[in-house]
Enzyme design. Structure first.
Site, PDB file in Angstrom:
ATOM      1  N   ASP A 245      36.407  47.801  38.173  1.00 18.99           N
ATOM      2  CA  ASP A 245      35.697  46.617  38.647  1.00 18.99           C
ATOM      3  C   ASP A 245      34.235  46.614  38.201  1.00 18.99           C
ATOM      4  O   ASP A 245      33.648  47.674  37.944  1.00 18.99           O
ATOM      5  CB  ASP A 245      35.730  46.545  40.174  1.00 18.99           C
ATOM      6  N   LYS A 246      33.655  45.447  38.172  1.00 25.27           N
ATOM      7  CA  LYS A 246      32.246  45.274  37.798  1.00 25.27           C
ATOM      8  C   LYS A 246      31.328  46.200  38.586  1.00 25.27           C
ATOM      9  O   LYS A 246      30.471  46.876  38.021  1.00 25.27           O
ATOM     10  CB  LYS A 246      31.826  43.816  38.031  1.00 25.27           C
TER      11      LYS A 246
END
Length: 331
Positions: free
Chosen positions: A150-151
């Protein structure tokens, strides 16, 4: 009555010709069957906004397509070029050879271009790093990132430089023979020192951006801070948001994980000083506290076992130090 925008403000994003043998059918039904990533409801809304055209004119969602019709999606913004261009963005390369490289991704960096993030991503940075390697094409799906995180998750990722390397690494991830562990700070105090989280994961029907637990993960406690716990999680599969969803499922959302409820004060005291302490913690590490700590796989060419470990980023280190000091004061 539909409120259409002017044609000169529209841009073509999609075009298709209806097959010759097609019997008349509603356009929303036809497009939902031919565009599996678009729901019928979404198509209906596009038609209501005047974005679905047939033979150059906007139609309602109950329009029945016929053989030979030219169906286009006309939107009020230009079609964005998704070609991946090299960008001079710093990369922390942990290891590199002719077949692959291992990267330690910082929190906050999007891995791959997508809606709202068309540049400044990890793949743009990789394209720059490998721009002098003639055999590497960042737009070729047969090379590049083998998996994603994820970011707002930091940690280790592996990049394949050749098609053979990507095939080999891809098989290892698919067959679950890779070794991956994550460090996470979660809300609450675990009763047991270790355990497994069973359940299946699918899209939350109430929030399509969030996953819901419906294959197992294992975890063990590293440190306890009374109201939060530092745990190591070992992935046995690799579904989207897997650790985040599983921890939420067992009542221990990741600390500061907004999507899964971790930005609420879920454990602790009701005093103003404690609330201020937690808010300061959120500011210190304003993201889900999750780091891809280790990564292991078999090298696609040499057959040698490769194992990598990464240090926590500064924000996570500072937060853990803050909780360590907190628990010492409480003792």
């Amino acid at each position: 009555m539909m409120d259409f925008v002017e044609d000169d403000e529209l841009y073509e994003h999609f075009r298709m010709e209806v097959d010759k043998g097609q019997v008349p059918v509603r356009i929303d039904k036809y497009l939902s069957e031919h565009q599996p990533h678009s729901s019928r409801n979404r198509i209906q809304k596009a038609a209501d906004a005047g974005f679905i055209h047939v033979n150059g004119r906007p139609v309602k969602s109950n329009y029945k397509v016929r053989a030979g019709d030219i169906v286009t999606l006309m939107l009020d913004r230009p079609h964005y070029d998704t070609t991946i261009e090299p960008e001079d963005i710093p990369l922390e390369v942990v290891y590199e050879d002719d077949d692959l490289m291992v990267i330690n991704k910082p929190a906050g960096m999007v891995v791959h271009p997508g809606c709202g993030n068309f540049n400044g991503t990890l793949v743009n940075a990789i394209a720059w790093h490998l721009k002098d390697l003639e055999s590497y094409d960042p737009n070729d799906p047969e090379v590049g990132l083998v998996h994603r995180i994820d970011k707002d998750t930091s940690g280790l990722l592996v990049v394949a430089k050749t098609p053979d390397a990507k095939t080999s690494l891809g098989k290892q991830f698919f067959n679950k023979t890779t070794h991956r562990s994550y460090n996470a700070l979660v809300w609450g105090n675990f009763v047991e020192d270790e355990g497994r989280i069973e359940g299946n994961i699918g899209r939350d029907p109430k929030d399509r951006l969030r996953m819901e637990v419906f294959p197992p993960d294992s975890y063990h406690v590293m440190e306890r801070y009374g109201y939060t716990t530092l745990v190591e999680c070992v992935l046995e599969t690799g579904r989207t948001h897997q650790i985040r969803a599983h921890m939420k499922h067992i009542g221990h959302p990741l600390f500061c994980d907004e999507r899964y409820g971790g930005t609420e004060i879920l454990r602790g005291e009701r005093t103003a000083s404690y609330k201020a302490y937690i808010q300061n913690c959120f500011k210190l590490c304003p993201r889900q506290v999750l780091h891809a700590k280790t990564l292991g796989f078999v090298h696609p060419t040499t057959g040698k076992q490769m194992d990598f470990t990464s240090e926590w980023p500064e924000d996570m280190t500072a937060l853990i130090d803050k909780w360590r000091k907190y628990i010492k004061v409480k003792e």
